[in-house]
Design an enzyme around this catalytic site. Sequence first.
Site: not given
Length: 142
Positions: A12, A52, A60, A88, A94, A105, A115, A118, A129
């Site tokens: 990100k 998203y 948010f 993950r 998250t 993270r 964070n 993704h 994606e």
Amino acid sequence: MKTGEFTFTMIKPTAVRLGKLVPILHEINLAGFNVVAMKMTRLSRLQAEKFYEIHNDKPFFEDLVSFMSSGPVLAAVLRKENAVSEFRKLIGNTNPQNAEEGTIRKKFAISVQENAIHGSDSDENALKESCFFFSQFEIFPH
Ligand code: IDP
Ligand code: MG
């Protein structure tokens, strides 16, 4: 590429801006993922809204779209057995405050929104994606 063998990730904007691109890729490499597609790009607001869209009813959402279109990201398709769940686990919760020690993270996120990274949440979304960012000629399974 076989379902279950790949996932999609995006580093990100904040992490890119803070120079964490290579350190994060190093973690991904150490965890045994192979890169089969990769590009640095910048999302438009429209693209961020589309990516998203499942969150468009969340409080948010607007902030998230602004943030995700605020600077370049690094998008990649990664290959490993059980890629989605393995990845993950590697990135962690998250919210970095709830992420386990050693996760990406925990190490690199600065807030629940910013964070660092993704990771797809299902095989179906990994495919969706990956196709959002890459054409079939830009993915090199090996
Ligand atoms: P995930 O990235 O761990 O799958 P999601 O619930 O799918 O988490 O949320 C997508 C992204 O939206 C998160 O990675 C984070 O950047 C942002 N986000 C999620 N929950 C919040 C929140 O409560 N406040 C601000 N941003 C959030
Ligand atoms: Mg998610």
